[in-house]
Design a protein around this motif. Structure first.
Motif, mmCIF file in Angstrom:
data_model
loop_
_atom_site.group_PDB
_atom_site.id
_atom_site.type_symbol
_atom_site.label_atom_id
_atom_site.label_comp_id
_atom_site.label_asym_id
_atom_site.label_seq_id
_atom_site.Cartn_x
_atom_site.Cartn_y
_atom_site.Cartn_z
ATOM 1 N N VAL A 188 9.296 -6.393 -6.133
ATOM 2 C CA VAL A 188 9.938 -5.967 -4.886
ATOM 3 C C VAL A 188 8.911 -5.547 -3.837
ATOM 4 O O VAL A 188 9.142 -5.719 -2.631
ATOM 5 C CB VAL A 188 10.919 -4.801 -5.168
ATOM 6 C CG1 VAL A 188 11.478 -4.222 -3.872
ATOM 7 C CG2 VAL A 188 12.060 -5.280 -6.060
ATOM 8 N N LYS A 189 7.786 -5.020 -4.280
ATOM 9 C CA LYS A 189 6.769 -4.482 -3.376
ATOM 10 C C LYS A 189 6.352 -5.448 -2.262
ATOM 11 O O LYS A 189 6.239 -5.036 -1.097
ATOM 12 C CB LYS A 189 5.549 -4.038 -4.181
ATOM 13 C CG LYS A 189 4.509 -3.281 -3.367
ATOM 14 C CD LYS A 189 3.375 -2.814 -4.260
ATOM 15 C CE LYS A 189 2.310 -2.080 -3.466
ATOM 16 N NZ LYS A 189 1.190 -1.631 -4.351
ATOM 17 N N PRO A 190 6.109 -6.756 -2.555
ATOM 18 C CA PRO A 190 5.723 -7.674 -1.475
ATOM 19 C C PRO A 190 6.765 -7.798 -0.366
ATOM 20 O O PRO A 190 6.408 -8.046 0.788
ATOM 21 C CB PRO A 190 5.539 -9.017 -2.205
ATOM 22 C CG PRO A 190 5.224 -8.631 -3.607
ATOM 23 C CD PRO A 190 6.039 -7.405 -3.873
ATOM 24 N N MET A 191 8.047 -7.619 -0.710
ATOM 25 C CA MET A 191 9.076 -7.718 0.311
ATOM 26 C C MET A 191 9.203 -6.416 1.104
ATOM 27 O O MET A 191 9.999 -6.322 2.035
ATOM 28 C CB MET A 191 10.415 -8.091 -0.328
ATOM 29 C CG MET A 191 11.446 -8.625 0.653
ATOM 30 S SD MET A 191 10.855 -9.961 1.736
ATOM 31 C CE MET A 191 10.721 -11.309 0.564
ATOM 32 N N ILE A 192 8.395 -5.413 0.738
ATOM 33 C CA ILE A 192 8.359 -4.158 1.487
ATOM 34 C C ILE A 192 7.130 -4.104 2.392
ATOM 35 O O ILE A 192 7.229 -3.824 3.583
ATOM 36 C CB ILE A 192 8.368 -2.952 0.527
ATOM 37 C CG1 ILE A 192 9.691 -2.916 -0.250
ATOM 38 C CG2 ILE A 192 8.168 -1.640 1.293
ATOM 39 C CD1 ILE A 192 9.771 -1.828 -1.292
ATOM 40 N N ASN A 193 5.947 -4.400 1.805
ATOM 41 C CA ASN A 193 4.729 -4.341 2.621
ATOM 42 C C ASN A 193 4.245 -5.712 3.087
ATOM 43 O O ASN A 193 3.339 -5.801 3.925
ATOM 44 C CB ASN A 193 3.613 -3.612 1.879
ATOM 45 C CG ASN A 193 3.196 -4.312 0.587
ATOM 46 O OD1 ASN A 193 3.453 -5.491 0.382
ATOM 47 N ND2 ASN A 193 2.538 -3.574 -0.301
ATOM 48 N N GLY A 194 4.825 -6.779 2.537
ATOM 49 C CA GLY A 194 4.480 -8.128 2.977
ATOM 50 C C GLY A 194 3.354 -8.792 2.211
ATOM 51 O O GLY A 194 3.171 -10.008 2.311
ATOM 52 N N TYR A 195 2.588 -8.013 1.427
ATOM 53 C CA TYR A 195 1.409 -8.571 0.761
ATOM 54 C C TYR A 195 1.709 -9.013 -0.667
ATOM 55 O O TYR A 195 2.399 -8.321 -1.407
ATOM 56 C CB TYR A 195 0.286 -7.534 0.724
ATOM 57 C CG TYR A 195 -0.348 -7.289 2.069
ATOM 58 C CD1 TYR A 195 -1.393 -8.078 2.523
ATOM 59 C CD2 TYR A 195 0.113 -6.256 2.886
ATOM 60 C CE1 TYR A 195 -1.974 -7.851 3.765
ATOM 61 C CE2 TYR A 195 -0.457 -6.018 4.127
ATOM 62 C CZ TYR A 195 -1.500 -6.827 4.565
ATOM 63 O OH TYR A 195 -2.060 -6.600 5.794
ATOM 64 N N GLU A 196 1.150 -10.179 -1.018
ATOM 65 C CA GLU A 196 1.285 -10.676 -2.382
ATOM 66 C C GLU A 196 0.005 -11.410 -2.772
ATOM 67 O O GLU A 196 -0.667 -12.013 -1.927
ATOM 68 C CB GLU A 196 2.488 -11.610 -2.503
ATOM 69 C CG GLU A 196 2.806 -12.005 -3.932
ATOM 70 C CD GLU A 196 4.232 -12.485 -4.099
ATOM 71 O OE1 GLU A 196 4.699 -12.517 -5.250
ATOM 72 O OE2 GLU A 196 4.865 -12.838 -3.100
ATOM 73 N N GLU A 197 -0.310 -11.366 -4.066
ATOM 74 C CA GLU A 197 -1.513 -12.042 -4.552
ATOM 75 C C GLU A 197 -1.250 -13.537 -4.668
ATOM 76 O O GLU A 197 -0.342 -13.964 -5.377
ATOM 77 C CB GLU A 197 -1.921 -11.481 -5.907
ATOM 78 C CG GLU A 197 -3.270 -12.008 -6.390
ATOM 79 C CD GLU A 197 -3.712 -11.374 -7.696
ATOM 80 O OE1 GLU A 197 -4.666 -10.575 -7.679
ATOM 81 O OE2 GLU A 197 -3.078 -11.671 -8.734
#
Length: 219
Positions: A188-197
């Motif tokens: 879920v974190k990438p859809m909050i801060n926008g960053y993904e590996e």
């Protein structure tokens, strides 16, 4: 290929995602209540809330469609067969054996083949069905002038309900898949801060560092 934390979900996409999520949940709760699955809200207010949420969501989707085509993001949702079998095998068997996910996120392809196919089916078939039947349902008094209108409305209502159940099933499966792999929070974190590996080629990494450094988190 180099793994880097890249902002792959811009602000509008994240806002669209969470707004859509809230509105779909409102539509599911009110819609299933209107069909007698629960009595959390009186019929009249439920109809009003359901209608308002649907019209707001339609407006959001119009803006989202415009954004998808003007930014070229629509290319992310073109189905592909490459890698489909390995992803299907992972979700049906490999995930229970603790195997790693076979799909590697790329800068230009952030969704795996199964996700792309699901989103494509929703956008091309389920959403048009739910909107078409919903608008016909909403404007019933304007077109129901003949004796066969009652049967037509019955068909429209059931197609609308079927589309609603398909969306509900997608939501349940979507939430379940968020618990697989790295864990719910990490998904879920990438859809909050926008960053993904994601995996970047040397050329992509050099381009981002030179032209869009704000999209790369420091190593």
């Amino acid at each position: 290929m180099t793994k880097r934390l890249v902002k792959v979900y811009p602000r509008f996409e994240r806002l669209w995602h969470w707004t859509q999520m809230v509105l779909i949940m409102v539509l599911m709760v009110t819609g299933f209540g209107l069909n007698g699955l629960h009595g959390l809200m009186p019929f009249g207010p439920a109809v009003m809330v359901h209608t308002i949420a649907a019209l707001v969501l339609l407006l959001v989707w119009i803006f989202a469609t415009f954004w998808l085509f003007t930014t070229g993001t629509w290319k992310q949702f073109v189905p592909q067969l490459d890698g489909m079998i390995s992803v299907l095998r992972f979700y049906s068997y490999g995930v229970f054996k603790g195997e790693p996910h076979p799909h590697k996120k790329l800068y230009w392809r952030k969704h795996n083949p199964l996700q792309i196919l699901a989103y494509f089916g929703l956008k091309m078939f389920v959403f048009p069905m739910i909107w078409g039947t919903g608008l016909l349902y909403l404007t019933y008094n304007f077109w129901a002038a003949d004796e066969g209108a009652t049967f037509t409305l019955y068909v429209i209502a059931n197609l609308h309900l079927l589309a609603g159940y398909i969306v509900a099933a997608f939501v349940v499966i979507h939430i379940y898949l968020l618990t697989i792999g790295h864990g719910f929070r990490e998904h879920v974190k990438p859809m909050i801060n926008g960053y993904e590996e994601v995996d970047l080629t040397d050329a992509q990494e050099a381009y981002l560092e030179a032209n869009e450094p704000e999209r790369l988190l420091p190593r």
